[in-house]
Design a protein around this motif. Structure first.
Motif, PDB file in Angstrom:
ATOM      1  N   GLN A  39      44.099  50.020 137.692  1.00 29.20           N
ATOM      2  CA  GLN A  39      45.560  50.763 138.338  1.00 29.20           C
ATOM      3  C   GLN A  39      46.535  49.516 137.933  1.00 29.20           C
ATOM      4  OE1 GLN A  39      45.614  52.283 142.400  1.00 29.20           O
ATOM      5  NE2 GLN A  39      47.235  53.632 141.719  1.00 29.20           N
ATOM      6  N   ALA A  40      47.413  49.872 137.008  1.00 25.13           N
ATOM      7  CA  ALA A  40      48.391  48.903 136.997  1.00 25.13           C
ATOM      8  C   ALA A  40      49.632  49.451 138.032  1.00 25.13           C
ATOM      9  CB  ALA A  40      48.989  48.982 135.506  1.00 25.13           C
ATOM     10  N   PRO A  41      50.647  48.527 137.994  1.00 17.17           N
ATOM     11  CA  PRO A  41      51.665  48.743 139.036  1.00 17.17           C
ATOM     12  C   PRO A  41      52.328  49.757 138.499  1.00 17.17           C
ATOM     13  CG  PRO A  41      51.665  46.098 138.689  1.00 17.17           C
ATOM     14  CD  PRO A  41      50.516  46.954 137.667  1.00 17.17           C
ATOM     15  N   GLY A  42      52.523  50.825 139.438  1.00 14.92           N
ATOM     16  CA  GLY A  42      53.439  52.057 139.166  1.00 14.92           C
ATOM     17  C   GLY A  42      52.724  53.211 138.462  1.00 14.92           C
ATOM     18  N   LYS A  43      51.497  52.840 137.985  1.00 10.43           N
ATOM     19  CA  LYS A  43      50.728  53.786 137.286  1.00 10.43           C
ATOM     20  C   LYS A  43      49.619  54.333 137.901  1.00 10.43           C
ATOM     21  CE  LYS A  43      51.845  51.914 132.828  1.00 10.43           C
ATOM     22  NZ  LYS A  43      51.332  51.437 131.332  1.00 10.43           N
ATOM     23  N   GLN A  44      48.967  55.476 137.498  1.00  7.09           N
ATOM     24  CA  GLN A  44      47.767  56.167 138.337  1.00  7.09           C
ATOM     25  C   GLN A  44      46.567  55.413 137.971  1.00  7.09           C
ATOM     26  OE1 GLN A  44      48.003  60.176 137.012  1.00  7.09           O
ATOM     27  NE2 GLN A  44      49.047  60.890 138.685  1.00  7.09           N
ATOM     28  N   ARG A  45      45.584  55.724 138.823  1.00  6.26           N
ATOM     29  CA  ARG A  45      44.197  54.926 138.375  1.00  6.26           C
ATOM     30  C   ARG A  45      43.683  55.535 137.370  1.00  6.26           C
ATOM     31  NH1 ARG A  45      42.203  55.430 143.015  1.00  6.26           N
ATOM     32  NH2 ARG A  45      42.616  53.240 143.953  1.00  6.26           N
ATOM     33  N   GLU A  46      43.148  54.795 136.072  1.00  6.89           N
ATOM     34  CA  GLU A  46      42.579  55.611 135.141  1.00  6.89           C
ATOM     35  C   GLU A  46      41.108  55.003 134.892  1.00  6.89           C
ATOM     36  OE1 GLU A  46      44.314  54.853 131.303  1.00  6.89           O
ATOM     37  OE2 GLU A  46      44.771  52.506 131.911  1.00  6.89           O
ATOM     38  N   LEU A  47      40.247  55.834 134.270  1.00  5.47           N
ATOM     39  CA  LEU A  47      38.928  55.454 133.818  1.00  5.47           C
ATOM     40  C   LEU A  47      38.835  54.866 132.547  1.00  5.47           C
ATOM     41  CD1 LEU A  47      35.752  55.870 134.463  1.00  5.47           C
ATOM     42  CD2 LEU A  47      35.864  57.965 133.173  1.00  5.47           C
ATOM     43  N   VAL A  48      38.532  53.753 132.541  1.00  9.84           N
ATOM     44  CA  VAL A  48      38.348  53.156 131.180  1.00  9.84           C
ATOM     45  C   VAL A  48      37.125  53.110 130.465  1.00  9.84           C
ATOM     46  CG1 VAL A  48      40.658  51.747 131.746  1.00  9.84           C
ATOM     47  CG2 VAL A  48      38.310  50.668 132.072  1.00  9.84           C
ATOM     48  N   ALA A  49      36.108  53.229 131.113  1.00 11.02           N
ATOM     49  CA  ALA A  49      34.636  52.901 130.885  1.00 11.02           C
ATOM     50  C   ALA A  49      33.680  53.729 131.610  1.00 11.02           C
ATOM     51  CB  ALA A  49      34.409  51.415 130.094  1.00 11.02           C
ATOM     52  N   ALA A  50      32.608  54.098 130.864  1.00 12.35           N
ATOM     53  CA  ALA A  50      31.649  54.753 131.729  1.00 12.35           C
ATOM     54  C   ALA A  50      30.273  54.498 131.044  1.00 12.35           C
ATOM     55  CB  ALA A  50      31.748  56.112 132.024  1.00 12.35           C
ATOM     56  N   ILE A  51      29.213  54.636 131.984  1.00 12.32           N
ATOM     57  CA  ILE A  51      27.836  54.422 131.374  1.00 12.32           C
ATOM     58  C   ILE A  51      26.866  55.456 132.084  1.00 12.32           C
ATOM     59  CG2 ILE A  51      27.392  52.529 132.881  1.00 12.32           C
ATOM     60  CD1 ILE A  51      25.555  51.341 130.564  1.00 12.32           C
ATOM     61  N   ALA A  52      26.320  56.066 131.294  1.00 10.20           N
ATOM     62  CA  ALA A  52      25.431  57.353 131.662  1.00 10.20           C
ATOM     63  C   ALA A  52      24.033  56.653 132.146  1.00 10.20           C
ATOM     64  CB  ALA A  52      25.192  58.479 130.797  1.00 10.20           C
ATOM     65  N   THR A  53      23.283  57.457 132.993  1.00 11.12           N
ATOM     66  CA  THR A  53      21.846  57.090 133.195  1.00 11.12           C
ATOM     67  C   THR A  53      20.975  56.582 131.959  1.00 11.12           C
ATOM     68  OG1 THR A  53      21.255  59.209 133.128  1.00 11.12           O
ATOM     69  CG2 THR A  53      21.989  58.230 135.525  1.00 11.12           C
ATOM     70  N   GLY A  54      21.182  57.430 130.881  1.00  6.44           N
ATOM     71  CA  GLY A  54      20.352  57.204 129.844  1.00  6.44           C
ATOM     72  C   GLY A  54      20.876  55.752 129.099  1.00  6.44           C
ATOM     73  N   GLY A  55      22.156  55.393 129.260  1.00  9.83           N
ATOM     74  CA  GLY A  55      22.684  54.274 128.435  1.00  9.83           C
ATOM     75  C   GLY A  55      23.904  54.636 127.524  1.00  9.83           C
ATOM     76  N   SER A  84      39.477  40.485 123.566  1.00  7.52           N
ATOM     77  CA  SER A  84      40.759  40.938 122.862  1.00  7.52           C
ATOM     78  C   SER A  84      41.823  41.365 123.682  1.00  7.52           C
ATOM     79  CB  SER A  84      40.815  41.659 121.499  1.00  7.52           C
ATOM     80  OG  SER A  84      39.810  41.127 120.588  1.00  7.52           O
ATOM     81  N   LEU A  85      41.788  40.796 124.883  1.00  5.67           N
ATOM     82  CA  LEU A  85      42.806  41.232 126.246  1.00  5.67           C
ATOM     83  C   LEU A  85      44.227  41.026 125.707  1.00  5.67           C
ATOM     84  CD1 LEU A  85      40.771  40.007 129.026  1.00  5.67           C
ATOM     85  CD2 LEU A  85      41.368  42.222 128.680  1.00  5.67           C
ATOM     86  N   LYS A  86      44.910  42.291 126.133  1.00  3.08           N
ATOM     87  CA  LYS A  86      46.373  42.333 125.952  1.00  3.08           C
ATOM     88  C   LYS A  86      47.130  42.253 127.111  1.00  3.08           C
ATOM     89  CE  LYS A  86      45.379  45.262 121.970  1.00  3.08           C
ATOM     90  NZ  LYS A  86      45.698  46.902 121.454  1.00  3.08           N
ATOM     91  N   PRO A  87      48.402  42.316 127.236  1.00  2.00           N
ATOM     92  CA  PRO A  87      49.213  42.338 128.362  1.00  2.00           C
ATOM     93  C   PRO A  87      49.140  43.727 129.223  1.00  2.00           C
ATOM     94  CG  PRO A  87      50.277  41.142 127.009  1.00  2.00           C
ATOM     95  CD  PRO A  87      49.200  41.525 126.050  1.00  2.00           C
ATOM     96  N   GLU A  88      48.815  44.514 128.373  1.00  2.19           N
ATOM     97  CA  GLU A  88      48.927  46.142 128.848  1.00  2.19           C
ATOM     98  C   GLU A  88      47.585  45.914 129.853  1.00  2.19           C
ATOM     99  OE1 GLU A  88      49.471  46.408 124.533  1.00  2.19           O
ATOM    100  OE2 GLU A  88      49.811  44.895 125.826  1.00  2.19           O
ATOM    101  N   ASP A  89      46.459  45.286 129.556  1.00  2.00           N
ATOM    102  CA  ASP A  89      45.427  45.432 130.278  1.00  2.00           C
ATOM    103  C   ASP A  89      45.522  44.933 131.828  1.00  2.00           C
ATOM    104  OD1 ASP A  89      43.705  46.435 127.938  1.00  2.00           O
ATOM    105  OD2 ASP A  89      43.680  44.515 127.381  1.00  2.00           O
ATOM    106  N   THR A  90      46.681  44.370 131.902  1.00  2.00           N
ATOM    107  CA  THR A  90      46.855  43.647 133.284  1.00  2.00           C
ATOM    108  C   THR A  90      46.738  44.989 134.444  1.00  2.00           C
ATOM    109  OG1 THR A  90      48.346  42.131 132.421  1.00  2.00           O
ATOM    110  CG2 THR A  90      48.644  42.992 134.618  1.00  2.00           C
ATOM    111  N   ALA A  91      45.994  44.765 135.391  1.00  2.00           N
ATOM    112  CA  ALA A  91      45.756  45.856 136.418  1.00  2.00           C
ATOM    113  C   ALA A  91      44.682  45.391 137.397  1.00  2.00           C
ATOM    114  CB  ALA A  91      45.213  47.148 135.620  1.00  2.00           C
ATOM    115  N   VAL A  92      44.518  46.294 138.550  1.00  2.00           N
ATOM    116  CA  VAL A  92      43.145  45.755 139.463  1.00  2.00           C
ATOM    117  C   VAL A  92      42.185  46.900 138.849  1.00  2.00           C
ATOM    118  CG1 VAL A  92      42.613  46.098 141.759  1.00  2.00           C
ATOM    119  CG2 VAL A  92      44.884  45.473 141.305  1.00  2.00           C
TER     120      VAL A  92
END
Length: 116
Positions: A39-55, A84-92
């Motif tokens: 979640q970046a300032p002023g933006k909604q929390r978003e899912l960026v990555a997920a891993i299932a039980t099977g991998g 390869s981090l970008k300034p746009e990746d700044t968030a909690v």
């Protein structure tokens, strides 16, 4: 009594790398699909990555090819390797379950700041 604890955030230069960790008590990550959110300032929390039980993994288009989610080997943990981090990746950044599966209370998150 589920508790999620994120760590590993910090200040990094654009193009740099960082690895985040998520540890939990009260649940077993191995039997639950887990995800990393941000979640970046002023933006909604978003899912960026997920891993299932099977991998199997899935990523948001904004981080695909740069971030890697994985499960811990010997502990009840999940990781997010960020390259390869970008300034746009700044968030909690937070970890949690995903829609359709287990979902617990939000932890405090860990701050990632990408700045030159």
């Amino acid at each position: 009594q589920v508790q999620l604890v994120e760590s590993g955030g910090g200040l990094v230069q654009p193009g740099g790398s960082l690895t985040l960790s998520c540890a939990a008590s009260g649940i077993l990550f191995s039997i639950n699909t887990m995800g990393w959110y941000r979640q970046a300032p002023g933006k909604q929390r978003e899912l960026v990555a997920a891993i299932a039980t099977g991998g199997n993994t899935n990523y948001a288009d904004s981080v695909k090819g740069r971030f890697t989610i994985s499960r811990g080997n010997a502990k009840n943990t999940v990781y997010l390797q960020m390259n390869s981090l970008k300034p746009e990746d700044t968030a909690v950044y937070y970890c949690n379950g995903v829609a359709g599966g287990w979902f617990g209370p939000w932890g405090q998150g860990t701050q990632v700041t990408v700045s030159s």
